[in-house]
Design a protein around this motif. Sequence first.
Motif, PDB file in Angstrom:
ATOM      1  N   UNK A 181      47.737  76.762  41.254  1.00 19.00           N
ATOM      2  CA  UNK A 181      46.435  77.062  40.641  1.00 19.00           C
ATOM      3  C   UNK A 181      46.349  78.549  40.322  1.00 19.00           C
ATOM      4  N   UNK A 182      46.860  79.363  41.224  1.00 16.57           N
ATOM      5  CA  UNK A 182      46.883  80.818  41.003  1.00 16.57           C
ATOM      6  C   UNK A 182      47.760  81.173  39.800  1.00 16.57           C
ATOM      7  N   UNK A 183      48.901  80.485  39.670  1.00 15.78           N
ATOM      8  CA  UNK A 183      49.796  80.737  38.521  1.00 15.78           C
ATOM      9  C   UNK A 183      49.099  80.378  37.218  1.00 15.78           C
ATOM     10  N   UNK A 184      48.418  79.244  37.198  1.00 20.36           N
ATOM     11  CA  UNK A 184      47.723  78.794  35.981  1.00 20.36           C
ATOM     12  C   UNK A 184      46.568  79.725  35.616  1.00 20.36           C
ATOM     13  N   UNK A 185      45.669  79.939  36.576  1.00 20.24           N
ATOM     14  CA  UNK A 185      44.437  80.684  36.287  1.00 20.24           C
ATOM     15  C   UNK A 185      44.674  82.189  36.224  1.00 20.24           C
ATOM     16  N   UNK A 186      45.660  82.661  36.977  1.00 18.18           N
ATOM     17  CA  UNK A 186      45.896  84.100  37.028  1.00 18.18           C
ATOM     18  C   UNK A 186      46.861  84.620  35.985  1.00 18.18           C
ATOM     19  N   UNK A 187      47.810  83.763  35.553  1.00 21.47           N
ATOM     20  CA  UNK A 187      48.859  84.270  34.651  1.00 21.47           C
ATOM     21  C   UNK A 187      49.028  83.457  33.368  1.00 21.47           C
ATOM     22  N   UNK A 188      48.969  82.135  33.462  1.00 22.73           N
ATOM     23  CA  UNK A 188      49.307  81.300  32.301  1.00 22.73           C
ATOM     24  C   UNK A 188      48.137  81.158  31.334  1.00 22.73           C
TER      25      UNK A 188
END
Length: 339
Positions: A181-188
């Motif tokens: 979730x962090x990868x999606x919302x924070x970076x992607x």
Amino acid sequence: MEPEGRARDRVPRIDPYGFERPEDFDYAAYEEFLSTYLVILTRRAIKWSKLLKGSSGVQRSGTVKRYIRKGVPLEHRARVWMGVSGAQAQMDQNPGYYHRLLQGERSDRLEEAIRTDMNRTFPDNVKFRKNADPCLQKTLYNILLAYGRHNEGVGYCQGMNFIAGYLLLATESEEESFWLLDALLGRILPDYYGPAMLGLKTDQEVLGELVKTKLPAVAALMDGHGVLWTLVVSRWFICLFVDILPVETVFRIWDCLFNEGSKIIFRVALTLIKQHQGFILEATSVVDICERFKEITRGSLVTDCHTFMQKIFSEPGSLSMATITRLRESCRAKLLAQG
């Protein structure tokens, strides 16, 4: 007995992810698709097992990209997503961080916002029901609470529950779901869930610009009726196609999203519109346009996830990240100027 009736007897009423099939589910068409898809999945599983054998993690490469586009079997999905998205590296570099977040300072406002959405999250999924054992509602609550504490600028926003829920179904791991979730919302996804949702609004405008270039007749129809793109596609972006496209199709899209980034969302949206261009152009009113945009997310095109994924890389034509970045800059500037 009719083929539909026989298929209904053979195809389980609850899918492998725990979702009850809707009343109007086309069992015969699904069984026909599944008979060919299972052969493909078996072949892909053998190839993935060879590729991953003996390796500790999954790194981005030309081979991995090719394999991902052809589909990641469920048993390898969590490992592949964690590797290519950078979530695994973040988790390894921050041992114990997730559990410390759960012990963090309480916020009644955050907790109440998340709790309010719990019963609305996948009421048609047996794994999220209160009487399920284990019930995924509690696990989902933990993931969203931890993320709200981790990223106070975003906190919790509707739509995040659906995304975290799907991550949980794919990984069956609370901590891995948090880092994904962090990868999606924070970076992607660039600024989709901040208070102003500027990134989300920007990307809807970007889609409008891409349609103008690639499907001008559809753009002219939208303009002619004064229909804003946010009216017909906002849920595609906010929920990343969850509850809009079939579950397996969403997971196949996410396979590529974690590896190739947010341009995949535009490829999917453009393919849906292009494949149904004639149908959309028959619309005669705003209500009709909105209804047709709902209709195009159903049917055999999206059920056959394997063929659909091949189409998203051929139908929209060239779509570079440089083009997306340029359009984002101009659309963002326009939105900021409008205030």
